[in-house]
Design an enzyme around this catalytic site. Structure first.
Site, PDB file in Angstrom:
ATOM      1  N   GLU A  57       0.840  -1.208   0.000  1.00 41.90           N
ATOM      2  CA  GLU A  57       0.000   0.000   0.000  1.00 41.90           C
ATOM      3  C   GLU A  57       0.876   1.260   0.000  1.00 41.90           C
ATOM      4  O   GLU A  57       0.577   2.242  -0.680  1.00 41.90           O
ATOM      5  CB  GLU A  57      -0.905   0.041   1.233  1.00 41.90           C
ATOM      6  CG  GLU A  57      -1.921  -1.085   1.300  1.00 41.90           C
ATOM      7  CD  GLU A  57      -1.400  -2.310   2.061  1.00 41.90           C
ATOM      8  OE1 GLU A  57      -0.203  -2.637   1.943  1.00 41.90           O
ATOM      9  OE2 GLU A  57      -2.209  -2.931   2.759  1.00 41.90           O
ATOM     10  N   CYS A  92      -0.759   0.576   7.449  1.00 41.89           N
ATOM     11  CA  CYS A  92      -1.295   0.936   6.127  1.00 41.89           C
ATOM     12  C   CYS A  92      -2.708   1.499   6.222  1.00 41.89           C
ATOM     13  O   CYS A  92      -3.117   2.298   5.380  1.00 41.89           O
ATOM     14  CB  CYS A  92      -1.211  -0.251   5.178  1.00 41.89           C
ATOM     15  SG  CYS A  92       0.495  -0.519   4.660  1.00 41.89           S
TER      16      CYS A  92
END
Ligand code: THU
Length: 138
Positions: A57, A92
């Site tokens: 991510e 993330c």
């Protein structure tokens, strides 16, 4: 499958073979979709000094910002090479928070399952964000 999901899945599938995950053996591909319809993707990049590894991510967000600057996101998808999907790690979730509204959708996908989507607010309730840093009236 909606067009958004199909585009995200295609982008995540394209990068997952590039994943560098010799230590965990856990390849991840992430794809993000901006509100204006552009898709960016990234894979995880590990390091022998373990904490320096990058999540997929983070790499996808870096690709977006490097290419077109910071944008708001409509959706994100995380794909693993396992049959069953995994949701983004805590770090993330916070990274995505910077660019997502509460109603943006995060999808988790495994190699043998249809992607499952939930609103960002369910993934990171009571999130800390830019608003917390704004000056407050006394
Ligand atoms: N990983 C990601 O890329 N994204 C996540 O949201 C969870 C974990 C990576 C980090 C590491 O390379 C491997 O998966 C195992 O933790």
């Amino acid at each position: 499958m909606s067009d958004d999901i199909a585009r995200l899945l295609r982008a995540a599938r394209a990068v997952i073979p590039c994943s560098y995950a010799p230590y965990s053996g856990f390849p991840v591909g992430a794809a993000i979709l901006t509100v204006s319809g552009e898709v960016f993707a990234g894979c995880n990049v590990e390091n022998a000094a373990y904490p320096l590894g990058l999540c997929a991510e983070a790499v996808a967000l870096g690709a977006m910002v490097s290419a077109i600057g910071a944008q708001r996101l409509r959706a994100a998808l995380v794909l693993t090479a396992r049959p069953v999907p995994s949701w983004p790690c805590g770090g993330c979730r916070q990274r995505l928070q910077e660019f997502m509204e509460a109603d943006a959708i995060v999808y988790a996908a495994g190699c043998e399952a249809e992607p499952v989507g939930i609103p960002f607010a369910r993934l990171l309730p009571l999130a800390f964000g830019a608003g917390d840093l704004a000056p407050r009236s006394p």
